[in-house]
Design a protein around this motif. Structure first.
Motif, PDB file in Angstrom:
ATOM      1  N   VAL A  43      46.994  95.140 -20.503  1.00 41.26           N
ATOM      2  CA  VAL A  43      47.129  96.502 -21.007  1.00 41.26           C
ATOM      3  C   VAL A  43      47.263  96.542 -22.525  1.00 41.26           C
ATOM      4  O   VAL A  43      46.548  97.276 -23.211  1.00 41.26           O
ATOM      5  N   PHE A  44      48.157  95.747 -23.083  1.00 43.32           N
ATOM      6  CA  PHE A  44      48.395  95.768 -24.529  1.00 43.32           C
ATOM      7  C   PHE A  44      47.148  95.440 -25.355  1.00 43.32           C
ATOM      8  O   PHE A  44      46.912  96.073 -26.390  1.00 43.32           O
ATOM      9  N   PRO A  45      46.328  94.463 -24.946  1.00 46.55           N
ATOM     10  CA  PRO A  45      45.157  94.106 -25.745  1.00 46.55           C
ATOM     11  C   PRO A  45      44.164  95.244 -25.966  1.00 46.55           C
ATOM     12  O   PRO A  45      43.320  95.168 -26.870  1.00 46.55           O
ATOM     13  N   LYS A  46      44.251  96.290 -25.163  1.00 49.30           N
ATOM     14  CA  LYS A  46      43.327  97.415 -25.323  1.00 49.30           C
ATOM     15  C   LYS A  46      43.655  98.267 -26.547  1.00 49.30           C
ATOM     16  O   LYS A  46      42.874  99.148 -26.924  1.00 49.30           O
ATOM     17  N   GLY A  47      44.835  98.006 -27.168  1.00 54.58           N
ATOM     18  CA  GLY A  47      45.167  98.691 -28.416  1.00 54.58           C
ATOM     19  C   GLY A  47      45.725 100.086 -28.273  1.00 54.58           C
ATOM     20  O   GLY A  47      45.761 100.843 -29.259  1.00 54.58           O
ATOM     21  N   LYS A  48      46.189 100.431 -27.078  1.00 60.07           N
ATOM     22  CA  LYS A  48      46.680 101.791 -26.851  1.00 60.07           C
ATOM     23  C   LYS A  48      48.169 101.848 -26.517  1.00 60.07           C
ATOM     24  O   LYS A  48      48.679 102.895 -26.127  1.00 60.07           O
ATOM     25  N   VAL A  49      48.875 100.715 -26.632  1.00 59.89           N
ATOM     26  CA  VAL A  49      50.310 100.656 -26.338  1.00 59.89           C
ATOM     27  C   VAL A  49      51.064 100.225 -27.587  1.00 59.89           C
ATOM     28  O   VAL A  49      50.648  99.287 -28.274  1.00 59.89           O
ATOM     29  N   GLY A  50      52.178 100.899 -27.873  1.00 60.60           N
ATOM     30  CA  GLY A  50      52.920 100.625 -29.095  1.00 60.60           C
ATOM     31  C   GLY A  50      53.679  99.322 -29.098  1.00 60.60           C
ATOM     32  O   GLY A  50      53.480  98.473 -29.980  1.00 60.60           O
ATOM     33  N   VAL A  51      54.555  99.123 -28.119  1.00 62.35           N
ATOM     34  CA  VAL A  51      55.410  97.943 -28.115  1.00 62.35           C
ATOM     35  C   VAL A  51      55.791  97.603 -26.680  1.00 62.35           C
ATOM     36  O   VAL A  51      56.175  98.488 -25.911  1.00 62.35           O
ATOM     37  N   MET A  52      55.664  96.317 -26.320  1.00 65.35           N
ATOM     38  CA  MET A  52      56.025  95.905 -24.967  1.00 65.35           C
ATOM     39  C   MET A  52      56.292  94.402 -24.927  1.00 65.35           C
ATOM     40  O   MET A  52      55.778  93.656 -25.752  1.00 65.35           O
ATOM     41  N   SER A  58      59.203  84.840 -23.404  1.00 67.38           N
ATOM     42  CA  SER A  58      59.016  86.291 -23.389  1.00 67.38           C
ATOM     43  C   SER A  58      59.362  86.832 -24.777  1.00 67.38           C
ATOM     44  O   SER A  58      60.417  86.518 -25.333  1.00 67.38           O
ATOM     45  N   VAL A  59      58.453  87.610 -25.342  1.00 68.10           N
ATOM     46  CA  VAL A  59      58.630  88.172 -26.679  1.00 68.10           C
ATOM     47  C   VAL A  59      58.110  89.602 -26.701  1.00 68.10           C
ATOM     48  O   VAL A  59      57.363  90.023 -25.806  1.00 68.10           O
ATOM     49  N   LEU A  60      58.483  90.336 -27.734  1.00 67.87           N
ATOM     50  CA  LEU A  60      57.925  91.670 -27.931  1.00 67.87           C
ATOM     51  C   LEU A  60      56.630  91.573 -28.724  1.00 67.87           C
ATOM     52  O   LEU A  60      56.568  90.883 -29.741  1.00 67.87           O
ATOM     53  N   PHE A  61      55.615  92.264 -28.269  1.00 62.55           N
ATOM     54  CA  PHE A  61      54.391  92.446 -29.039  1.00 62.55           C
ATOM     55  C   PHE A  61      54.370  93.908 -29.492  1.00 62.55           C
ATOM     56  O   PHE A  61      54.694  94.793 -28.704  1.00 62.55           O
ATOM     57  N   TYR A  62      53.991  94.144 -30.723  1.00 62.77           N
ATOM     58  CA  TYR A  62      53.875  95.543 -31.162  1.00 62.77           C
ATOM     59  C   TYR A  62      52.621  95.725 -32.000  1.00 62.77           C
ATOM     60  O   TYR A  62      52.193  94.833 -32.730  1.00 62.77           O
ATOM     61  N   ASN A  63      52.019  96.891 -31.852  1.00 60.97           N
ATOM     62  CA  ASN A  63      50.742  97.217 -32.478  1.00 60.97           C
ATOM     63  C   ASN A  63      50.997  97.811 -33.859  1.00 60.97           C
ATOM     64  O   ASN A  63      51.456  98.947 -33.990  1.00 60.97           O
ATOM     65  N   GLY A 113      53.738 104.684 -25.442  1.00 57.65           N
ATOM     66  CA  GLY A 113      54.787 103.985 -26.165  1.00 57.65           C
ATOM     67  C   GLY A 113      55.004 102.552 -25.732  1.00 57.65           C
ATOM     68  O   GLY A 113      55.156 101.652 -26.551  1.00 57.65           O
ATOM     69  N   THR A 114      54.996 102.327 -24.403  1.00 61.09           N
ATOM     70  CA  THR A 114      55.296 100.982 -23.902  1.00 61.09           C
ATOM     71  C   THR A 114      54.691 100.800 -22.522  1.00 61.09           C
ATOM     72  O   THR A 114      54.013 101.702 -22.004  1.00 61.09           O
ATOM     73  N   PHE A 115      54.927  99.634 -21.922  1.00 59.92           N
ATOM     74  CA  PHE A 115      54.412  99.347 -20.580  1.00 59.92           C
ATOM     75  C   PHE A 115      55.223  98.210 -19.985  1.00 59.92           C
ATOM     76  O   PHE A 115      55.791  97.389 -20.718  1.00 59.92           O
TER      77      PHE A 115
END
Length: 438
Positions: free
Chosen positions: A282-291, A168-173, A210-212
Motif C-alpha cells: 500500500v505505502f509504495p503507491k505514494g498515497k499514504v502519509g505514515v505507517m 519494524s520502523v515507520l515509513f513516511y512520505n 493518513g496511515t494504514f
C-alpha cells in the motif's frame, strides 16, 4: 520479515506439529547430547573462535523467506573458504514440519535457521548444539543483536546467533508531508505526533490517506503495535512467555489511537480485511502519509518515492522495534560442528557483515557496524541499523498458536480493540494468557 519477512502473520505456523515430532523423537531431554554421550559435535568448548576450515561439506537449511540473504552469505563463504556449504531453501509454510520430521529421524542438517520467534521451541527441544563458549569467545560478542541471542538462550546456555534481521520502523512520505505543510525532516517522535501528522496528510484528500495497517493480521499487529508499548517502557509478556500484559494502560492508549484512525476514516481502504498478504504494497503507491513497515521493504520502494524512515514511538515518546528475522545454529547431531562454526563465525565478522549484508542494504547483525561504508550512503539505513540496540524479540513457546494463528486470541483482541469499542480488551487478554499457558 525480510529476514523473517513478509509480516509474521503471512505464514501459517506448524509449531504444534513440529513440537509433537520432537517429543516423539525423545529430543526434549537431549539438550544437544550425541548418541555417543558427547556433546554431539556442537560443543560449548571455545576451541578456536574461528572454527575449522579444512574442506568439509556442510549442509544448511533456511526458509524461502530468507533466500536472498542466505544465498548471498553462502555464495561469499564458498568462494573464500575450503569448506563448502550446500544450502537447501525450504518453502516457508513447510519449514516447521520439515524440521520436525528431520528431528524425529535424527536427520537434521549441520546448520539450520529459524524464524527467531520459534527458536525457543527448538532450543527447549534440544535440537541445537550449545554454542555458549564459542559465542562468548567472539571479540564482538557483546555487539551481536542481543534480542536474537536472548531468544536463543535456554537454561543459561546460548544456542544460536543472528542470521538475518528485519525490524519494524515507520515509513513516511516526504512529498505528502510537504503538501500537508509538515516538516519532512521531522517524523513523529510520539504516538500523539504520529496521530497529528497522519490526520494532517489525510486532509489533503484526493485519494490520499493518513496511515494504514493490517487489521486482520495478527503477525502485523505484534510486529508494529508492540514497539509502541515497549517504547513506553512497558512489557507485553512476562519473562517466561506464559502470560500477557496486553491490557495495560499503555497498550490501551495504542489501541485507542488506531481505533480513532478507523473511526475518523484516516486509514486507507482495506485495513479491516488486510491479512498481511498485501499489507506492504500500500505505502509504495505514494498515497499514504505514515505507517509502520518491515525495514526490509526499503530496498523495494520505487526510486522516485521520497520517503523517510523513523523509529516507532510510544504514546509520549521513546522508541523501539520488533527485531524479527532468522537466527541460526548448529544441529545437536552434526558431526562437523567445528566446520559449521567456521561458517557462523565468518558470517558475523566485519567482512561478511559489511561486504555482503550491508552491501545488500540488509540490517547488520552487530550494533558496532550500524554505520559503515554502505549505510553511510543512506542515512535511513543507519537509522534502521542503530535501532537493533533498542529492539525486542518476544519469547514464548506458544507464540504461533497465540499470535500468528488467524483463529488465535490475539487477533480477536486486536479487532475488538480497534474495530470495536475497546471494552473487551481485559477479557481478551485473559484468553491470550490462557493460550500462552496452555
Amino acid at each position: 520479515m525480510g529476514s523473517t519477512t513478509g509480516p509474521p502473520g503471512r505464514r501459517r505456523r506448524r509449531v504444534t506439529v513440529a513440537v509433537a515430532l520432537f517429543a516423539a523423537a525423545g529430543l526434549f531431554t537431549a539438550c544437544g547430547s550425541g548418541d555417543d554421550g558427547s556433546d554431539g559435535g556442537g560443543g560449548g568448548g571455545a576451541k578456536d573462535a574461528k572454527g575449522t576450515d579444512d574442506g568439509a561439506t556442510l549442509t544448511m537449511w533456511t526458509r524461502a523467506a530468507t533466500r536472498p540473504q542466505s544465498e548471498a552469505l553462502v555464495k561469499a563463504y564458498n568462494a573464500s573458504h575450503e569448506n563448502k556449504v550446500e544450502l537447501t531453501v525450504v518453502p516457508t509454510d513447510d519449514y516447521q514440519a520439515k524440521v520436525g520430521a528431520a528431528a524425529g529421524s535424527k536427520d537434521l542438517p549441520d546448520l539450520f535457521a529459524s524464524d527467531v520467534v520459534f527458536v525457543p521451541n527448538y532450543t527447549s527441544s534440544g535440537l541445537f548444539a550449545d554454542l555458549t563458549e564459542r559465542i562468548d569467545a567472539l571479540p564482538f560478542a557483546d555487539d551481536l543483536a542481543q534480542s536474537h541471542i536472548k531468544a536463543g538462550t535456554y537454561e543459561d546456555k546460548k544456542y544460536v546467533v543472528p542470521h538475518t534481521l528485519d525490524l519494524s520502523v515507520l515509513f513516511y512520505n516526504k512529498d505528502l508531508y510537504r503538501k500537508a505543510k509538515l516538516d519532512p525532516e521531522k517524523p513523529p517522535a510520539s504516538l500523539a505526533e504520529w496521530d497529528a501528522q497522519a490526520r494532517a496528510v489525510d486532509k489533503l484528500g484526493g485519494g490520499v490517506d493518513g496511515t494504514f495497517f493490517g487489521g486482520n493480521c495478527g503477525g502485523c499487529g505484534v510486529f508494529t503495535w508492540w514497539p509502541s508499548i515497549w517504547a513506553a517502557g512497558d512489557e507485553v509478556l512476562n519473562e517466561e512467555g506464559t502470560a500477557a500484559t496486553l491490557d495495560s494502560a499503555t497498550a490501551k492508549q495504542v489501541y485507542a489511537a488506531y481505533r480513532g484512525w478507523v473511526r475518523d476514516d484516516i486509514v486507507a481502504p482495506g485495513a479491516r480485511d488486510e491479512t498481511g498478504t498485501t499489507w506492504t504494497g500500500v505505502f509504495p503507491k505514494g498515497k499514504v502519509g505514515v505507517m509502520p513497515m518491515p525495514s526490509t521493504t526499503l530496498g523495494l520502494m520505487p526510486k522516485d518515492l521520497d520517503l523517510g524512515v523513523a523509529p516507532i514511538p510510544g504514546p509520549d515518546g521513546g522508541k523501539s522495534t520488533f527485531v524479527g528475522g532468522d537466527a541460526i545454529g548448529i544441529s545437536a547431531t552434526s558431526k562437523s560442528a567445528d566446520q559449521a562454526w567456521n561458517f557462523l563465525a565468518w558470517s558475523l565478522d566485519d567482512t561478511a557483515q559489511i561486504d555482503v549484508v550491508a552491501a545488500h542494504k540488509d540490517v547488520v547483525a552487530r550494533t558496532d557496524l550500524a554505520s559503515n561504508k554502505h549505510s553511510e550512503a543512506d542515512p535511513r539505513l543507519v537509522t534502521i541499523n542503530q535501532l537493533v540496540a533498542d529492539g525486542r524479540t518476544p519469547y514464548a513457546l506458544k507464540f504461533g498458536q497465540t499470535f500468528n494463528d488467524p483463529n488465535g486470541p490475539w487477533l480477536t483482541l486486536m479487532r475488538d480493540a480497534v474495530f470495536g469499542d475497546g471494552s473487551k480488551v481485559d477479557k481478551d487478554n485473559e484468553a491470550v494468557s490462557a493460550s500462552l499457558a496452555d
